[in-house]
Write an enzyme that holds these catalytic residues in place. Structure first.
Site, mmCIF file in Angstrom:
data_model
loop_
_atom_site.group_PDB
_atom_site.id
_atom_site.type_symbol
_atom_site.label_atom_id
_atom_site.label_comp_id
_atom_site.label_asym_id
_atom_site.label_seq_id
_atom_site.Cartn_x
_atom_site.Cartn_y
_atom_site.Cartn_z
ATOM 1 N N LYS A 1 56.099 22.790 -52.244
ATOM 2 C CA LYS A 1 55.097 23.841 -52.037
ATOM 3 C C LYS A 1 55.815 25.140 -51.708
ATOM 4 O O LYS A 1 56.823 25.133 -50.983
ATOM 5 C CB LYS A 1 54.144 23.427 -50.912
ATOM 6 C CG LYS A 1 52.972 24.372 -50.704
ATOM 7 C CD LYS A 1 52.012 23.848 -49.646
ATOM 8 C CE LYS A 1 50.817 24.766 -49.446
ATOM 9 N NZ LYS A 1 49.870 24.253 -48.446
ATOM 10 N N SER B 234 45.317 20.759 -45.986
ATOM 11 C CA SER B 234 45.839 21.175 -47.288
ATOM 12 C C SER B 234 46.609 20.116 -48.054
ATOM 13 O O SER B 234 47.017 20.371 -49.190
ATOM 14 C CB SER B 234 46.734 22.393 -47.117
ATOM 15 O OG SER B 234 45.921 23.525 -47.032
ATOM 16 N N SER C 11 45.233 23.844 -49.611
ATOM 17 C CA SER C 11 45.946 24.891 -50.297
ATOM 18 C C SER C 11 47.118 24.378 -51.131
ATOM 19 O O SER C 11 47.675 25.137 -51.910
ATOM 20 C CB SER C 11 46.454 25.922 -49.286
ATOM 21 O OG SER C 11 47.348 25.315 -48.374
HETATM 22 N N1 GLN Z 1 41.477 25.008 -45.694
HETATM 23 C C1 GLN Z 1 42.161 25.228 -44.477
HETATM 24 C C2 GLN Z 1 42.353 26.695 -44.244
HETATM 25 O O1 GLN Z 1 42.025 27.457 -45.089
HETATM 26 C C3 GLN Z 1 43.475 24.492 -44.431
HETATM 27 C C4 GLN Z 1 44.588 25.160 -45.132
HETATM 28 C C5 GLN Z 1 45.911 24.461 -44.906
HETATM 29 O O2 GLN Z 1 45.935 23.324 -44.432
HETATM 30 N N2 GLN Z 1 47.007 25.155 -45.192
HETATM 31 O O3 GLN Z 1 42.833 27.114 -43.251
#
Ligand code: GLN
Length: 463
Positions: free
Chosen positions: A66, A166, A141
């Site tokens: 990532k 994410s 994400s």
């Molecule tokens: N959807 C969550 C957020 O927008 C988690 C994102 C993540 O885990 N990086 O914060």
């Protein structure tokens, strides 16, 4: 040799026995990687340089990473234009460990900018498309990571990150396996912060074994990260093969509320019944603080991100320009205005507000107190149960045209099942449990701090 659908363990064995022609393998692998990326927008940076092979526990195994995780000499943007030209001179500790064991970094996967999102639509670069239906999101994400695992039928593991879900969300939406370890199990050194009290590095793969294998290598204490935990790392692969007889499962009623698609709930119940036939027992239980998880998660995550992203000001890190007579404040806001995306700005503004003098007690401090109550809810549950099980996401991978219609707050509510365990810092894994409208449904398995073996044990049994 045929590499398609070759199990990772077999690939590594053949590799260590000298049976793999690496030129041949990597030519094919890169061909498929490029094809998948072209079709589904999965990578921010490809690294198709001829790999140097090091022998180890994952000799020559392709790994995607990532883009918020630093990789030496490979561009690392965290999905943001403000880091467009950043080439780290060092590897994150997790990456260093994987490379030492023979892992080969093949590319940096697409993501929401700084991890801000659940659908990988808040992207400064590519918006990944779900290989199972390109009209739908891969989740976020870590969308590029999930999409790549789903798209490639070659040996490959994706290294990803979760702050509030994410890894679990894309695993559920792409029909892959995603493990998020206990906060502190894997060093955060070299992980570009989104919200530092929540960020964790984890792994995604086609199988539970792949997730366990990557975790085996990445875990362990690191003096470079003061939040990393100094405890022995068990063999996670062994856990995936253990009998589940006698294990106690809790089924939180709040995770089966009316907000969750009925078809998804039925699929998860079928899986629970299946686990029962394998010797586990289950009981319905309650996590009463569930309704507070989204507000407290988003307040804490936004407060932290507003301070963590302050360093990208045009002076110390990231994009920079000539001052051209501007005073510093003008210059900082010009740079941040130009290079940060809409969602990053929204979160910086809201986070700054929530921790301002006068509002701090009402928002940030209150959210932190609620976080403690949430942690206590889980602690209580894990006194009684080995694991908690639930759906991972309230719905199947949504279509892009439907995501567009969501307000930011509706968007945030997609995390109702994943924000809680992430706030608590407990380990979780999402495994494929079935399909609904031909799209995958994920089952979420949670356990207490440092109890990764338990979630892997149950996950292994669901296969
Ligand atoms: N959807 C969550 C957020 O927008 C988690 C994102 C993540 O885990 N990086 O914060």
């Amino acid at each position: 040799m045929k590499y398609e659908n070759m199990p990772t363990a077999q690939f590594i064995k053949e590799s260590n026995n000298g049976n793999i022609n690496y030129n041949d393998f990597y030519r094919k692998f890169f061909e498929k990687l490029k094809e998948a990326d072209k079709k589904y927008n999965l990578l921010i940076t490809q690294n198709t340089k001829k790999p140097t092979i090091t022998k180890g526990k994952i000799t020559a195994l392709p790994l995607s990473v990532k883009d918020c995780i630093c990789t030496r000499n490979i561009k690392t943007t965290a999905g943001s234009k403000i880091l467009e030209n950043y080439i780290p001179p060092f590897d994150a500790t997790a990456i260093k460990k994987l490379k030492e064991q023979g892992g080969v970094i093949v590319g940096k996967t697409a993501q929401d900018e700084f991890g801000h999102g659940t659908f990988s639509t808040n992207c400064a670069y590519k918006i990944p498309k779900n290989p199972l239906d390109p009209k739908r999101s891969c989740g976020g994400s870590s969308g590029g990571a999930g999409g790549l695992v789903a798209a490639l039928n070659m040996p490959h593991i994706a290294i990803a990150e979760s702050t509030g879900g994410s890894i679990s969300a894309p695993a559920a939406f792409t029909g892959t396996v995603g493990i998020t370890p206990t906060y502190g199990r894997v060093s955060r050194y070299g992980l570009i912060d989104y919200a530092n009290s929540l960020d964790k590095i984890g792994a995604m793969g086609k199988t539970v074994e792949d997730a366990a294998l990557a975790l085996n290598i990445m875990s362990g204490h690191d003096p470079m990260d003061e939040t990393s935990i100094n405890e022995k790392v068990p063999d996670f692969l062994t856990a995936t093969k253990k009998d589940i007889k006698g294990m106690k499962l809790g089924v939180p009623k709040e995770y089966f509320s009316e907000k969750i698609d009925d078809k998804i709930k039925n699929i998860i119940w079928d899986k629970i019944k299946h686990l029962e036939t394998l010797g586990a027992t289950y009981e319905k239980c309650s996590l009463p603080t569930t309704k507070y998880t989204i507000p407290s998660y988003y307040i804490i995550a936004m407060c932290e991100t507003s301070t963590n992203l302050a360093k990208f000001c045009g002076m110390r890190y990231g994009a920079a320009e000539d001052l051209k007579g501007r005073d510093f404040n003008e210059y900082f806001s010009d740079i941040r205005g130009k290079y940060l995306g809409e969602e990053a700005k929204r979160r910086i503004i809201l986070g700054t507000y929530a921790r301002m003098a006068g509002y701090r007690d009402q928002y940030y401090l209150k959210a932190m107190k609620v976080r403690t109550l949430i942690i206590n809810d889980y602690k209580k549950a894990f006194k009684k149960y080995d694991c908690l099980v639930s759906p991972t996401m309230p719905f199947i991978a949504p279509k892009f045209k439907d995501i567009e219609k969501l307000t930011p707050v509706e968007n945030y509510f997609a995390d109702i099942l994943t924000a809680g365990p992430n706030l608590a810092g407990i380990p979780m894994i999402s495994v494929p449990a079935g399909t609904h409208q031909s799209m995958p449904v994920g089952m979420h398995i949670l356990a207490g701090h440092m109890q990764e073996e338990k979630i892997l044990q149950i996950a292994g049994a669901t296969h």
